[in-house]
Design an enzyme around this catalytic site. Structure first.
Site, PDB file in Angstrom:
ATOM      1  N   GLU A 259      29.189   4.744  10.554  1.00 43.03           N
ATOM      2  CA  GLU A 259      29.491   3.527  10.645  1.00 43.03           C
ATOM      3  C   GLU A 259      30.792   3.146  10.130  1.00 43.03           C
ATOM      4  OE1 GLU A 259      27.407  -0.698   9.106  1.00 43.03           O
ATOM      5  OE2 GLU A 259      26.865   1.205   8.307  1.00 43.03           O
ATOM      6  N   LYS A 317      25.628  -3.907  17.337  1.00 40.46           N
ATOM      7  CA  LYS A 317      24.558  -4.037  16.208  1.00 40.46           C
ATOM      8  C   LYS A 317      23.987  -5.314  16.412  1.00 40.46           C
ATOM      9  CE  LYS A 317      23.346  -3.588  11.357  1.00 40.46           C
ATOM     10  NZ  LYS A 317      23.750  -3.414   9.979  1.00 40.46           N
ATOM     11  N   CYS A 369      22.773   1.219  10.647  1.00 37.18           N
ATOM     12  CA  CYS A 369      22.149   1.273   9.146  1.00 37.18           C
ATOM     13  C   CYS A 369      20.922   0.662   9.122  1.00 37.18           C
ATOM     14  CB  CYS A 369      23.428  -0.021   8.829  1.00 37.18           C
ATOM     15  SG  CYS A 369      23.234  -0.193   6.861  1.00 37.18           S
TER      16      CYS A 369
END
Length: 485
Positions: A259, A317, A369
Site C-alpha cells: 500500500e 479503495k 488494507c
C-alpha cells in the site's frame, strides 16, 4: 463477583486470536458471559456486557494508541483518552447485546436460550458491529478457529457461520456445567464434539478447481518507516528500495509492492512509472503497486492499486478507514485532521463498479488494507476473480498484535473463497496464503526483503460464494423461533 467475572472473561478472549491462537478460549469466555447474563436483570446485563466488552476490546484492540500517539502527534494523555473512548464505544455493542438478550430471552427455558438464542443473538450483534458507524469487523469469534477443525465450515457458511457454531458450543458448555442429569450432560458433550467432527470432514472437500499451471510471485516488503515514507526528501530512496528488490527478480510472473509503496501521485513520477512499465513488459512480468491517485478534474484523491507490465487495471479503495483516511465535513473533524496531521487522511472512496484488474491474463480481486475485514464486501466484489491481492501498511501499528490479527482475517477470506491470497505489507507480516487458509510462506516483520512463492489461479465457487450469507440468516431466524417454543 459476576461483574468482575465478566471483565476477566472479556479480557482473556483476545488470547483465542492471533498471535496467541489459544482457540479453546473462544468457547469458554462466551460461556462465562452467558452464565452471567442469565443471572442478570436487563440493566445489570447491560453493565456486565459493557465490562466484558471493555476487557475484550481493551486487551484486543487498544493498539490504536500506537498510531494516535506515534503518528498522529498526540501526546500521551490525549492518546490514552482517545484510545479509552474508542474501547468504551466498542464495548457498548456488547452492553446493548446484553440488555436486549436479557429483555428478550432471560425468562425463556435455559436450554433453548443457551443453544439457540445466545449464538443467534451473538452473530446478529457481530453483524451490527460490522456496519454501524462505518463498521469495526474485528475480533469476530469465528476468526479464532482458523486453525481448528471448525475451519471446514468456512467455505460453506463463512465467518458468521463459524461464529454461530462457536457461540453454540459455548451454550453447550454452559449447559454441560449447569445440568444435573447425566443424560443431558452426555447430550451436551455430543453437541460439543459433533461440530468438530463434521468440520474436520468438510476440510477434505474441494469446492473449487485450481489451475494446472503455477505462477511465480514475489512480494516486496520495503520496511520503510511512516515518517520516512512520507518525507519528500526520501522519495528517491523509497523508489530505489522497491526497484532494487524488483530488478533482481524479473523472473517472477507477478510482483507486488504494498500500500502506497509509491507515496506520490502518478503525475509526479510519470517518467519512473513509464520506465517501470516498459521494463516489466520486457520481462513478461506483471507488477502492481499501491499509489495515491489524484483526479485533477474532480480534485479528489484516492488510495489506489496500479497494475503495470503484463497486466492492466487501476483499483481505487472503496471502504475508507474513518478518521484515518476520511473525515466528515464538520468543523470539528476538519480541526482534528489538521491537528493530527495524518498522511492521506482526506481521501475519497472509489466507485462500487470499477474496471477489472488483470495480470498475465488472470483476473484478480484487489483490496487495500482494512477492506479485507468486511466479509460481505469481499464476496460482493469477487465474482469470477481467480485470486486475491491485499496491499497493506501495518507500520501504523508497529510492535502491536494488530498485524497478526489482520493477517488472520485475510486467512479467513482465503478460506471462505478457496482462493490464493497475496498479502503484501510495508513492514510485515507479508504472506502467501493458500485456498485452505494456511500461511504457505511469511516474511519476518521489520525486515527489507522479497518474499517468493507460487500460486495457482482458482476457478469455481464455494457454497458461500454462491449463496452468500442467506443460509446463515435462515439458521439464525430458525434459532430465534425455536427459543420461543
Amino acid at each position: 463477583m459476576n461483574s468482575v467475572l465478566a471483565l476477566i472473561a472479556g479480557a482473556i478472549l483476545p488470547l483465542a486470536f492471533a498471535p496467541f491462537n489459544w482457540f479453546p478460549i473462544a468457547f469458554v469466555s462466551p460461556a462465562i458471559l452467558l452464565a452471567v447474563w442469565l443471572r442478570s436483570r436487563p440493566l445489570v446485563a447491560w453493565w456486565r456486557g459493557w465490562l466484558f466488552g471493555f476487557g475484550f476490546f481493551g486487551a484486543g484492540a487498544s493498539w490504536v494508541y500506537v498510531s494516535i500517539h506515534h503518528f498522529g502527534n498526540a501526546n500521551v494523555p490525549l492518546a490514552v483518552l482517545i484510545t479509552v473512548l474508542f474501547v468504551f464505544v466498542l464495548a457498548l455493542f456488547i452492553a446493548f447485546q446484553g440488555l436486549s438478550f436479557s429483555l428478550f430471552f432471560r425468562k425463556r427455558k435455559a436450554a433453548l436460550t443457551a443453544l439457540f438464542a445466545f449464538p443467534a443473538w451473538w452473530v446478529v450483534w457481530e453483524w451490527l458491529r460490522s456496519i454501524l458507524f462505518t463498521g469495526f469487523p474485528w475480533l469476530f469469534l469465528g476468526y479464532s478457529q482458523i486453525n481448528s477443525p471448525l475451519k471446514g465450515f468456512g467455505p460453506l457458511f463463512g465467518i458468521y457461520g463459524i461464529s454461530l457454531i462457536v457461540a453454540f458450543i459455548s451454550g453447550c458448555i454452559y449447559l454441560l456445567v449447569t445440568s444435573k442429569k447425566l443424560n443431558k450432560k452426555i447430550m451436551c458433550l455430543i453437541l460439543i464434539i459433533l461440530p468438530f467432527i463434521v468440520g474436520w470432514v468438510l476440510t477434505f472437500i474441494p469446492w473449487t478447481r485450481p489451475g494446472s499451471e503455477s505462477v511465480r510471485v514475489g512480494l516486496v516488503q520495503g520496511n520503510i518507516g511512516q515518517r520516512l515514507k512520507w518525507d519528500p526528501d526520501t522519495l528517491y530512496s523509497t523508489l530505489h528500495t522497491y526497484y532494487s528488490e524488483t530488478q533482481k527478480n524479473w523472473d517472477h510472473g507477478i510482483i507486488v509492492w504494498p500500500e502506497a509503496a509509491i507515496p506520490i501521485y502518478p503525475q509526479q513520477v510519470s517518467v519512473f512509472l513509464q520506465a517501470l512499465d516498459k521494463e516489466a513488459k520486457q520481462h513478461n512480468t506483471a507488477l502492481m503497486t499501491g499509489i495515491p491517485i489524484y483526479h485533477e478534474k474532480t480534485n479528489k484523491v484516492f488510495n489506489g492499486l496500479m497494475v503495470l507490465g503484463d497486466g492492466h487495471g487501476l483499483y481505487l479503495k472503496r471502504h475508507l478507514v474513518p478518521f484515518g483516511e476520511s473525515f466528515t465535513s464538520s468543523k470539528i473533524c476538519n480541526l482534528l485532521m489538521k491537528y493530527f496531521d495524518i498522511p492521506m487522511s482526506d481521501l475519497s472512496p472509489g466507485p462500487e463498479d470499477q474496471e477489472p484488474t488483470v495480470v498475465k491474463g488472470i483476473p484478480f480481486a484487489p483490496f487495500i488494507c482494512y477492506e479485507i475485514a468486511y466479509p460481505t464486501e469481499v464476496l460482493n466484489h469477487l465474482s469470477n476473480k481467480q485470486f486475491i491481492v491485499v496491499v497493506n501498511d501495518d507500520s501504523w501499528f508497529a510492535g502491536t498484535i494488530a498485524p497478526a490479527q489482520q493477517l488472520q482475517i485475510a486467512q479467513m477470506r482465503a478460506l471462505e473463497t478457496e482462493r490464493y491470497l497475496l498479502y503484501s505489507t510495508n513492514t510485515g507480516i507479508t504472506a502467501i496464503i493458500s485456498p485452505e487458509g494456511k500461511i504457505v510462506k511469511s516474511a519476518p516483520q521489520n525486515q527489507r526483503l522479497l518474499l517468493t512463492g507460487q500460486i495457482k489461479p482458482v476457478t469455481g465457487k464455494t457454497p458461500l460464494m454462491r449463496w452468500n450469507y442467506y443460509p446463515v440468516v435462515g439458521i439464525i431466524i430458525i434459532f430465534l423461533l425455536l427459543t420461543f417454543l
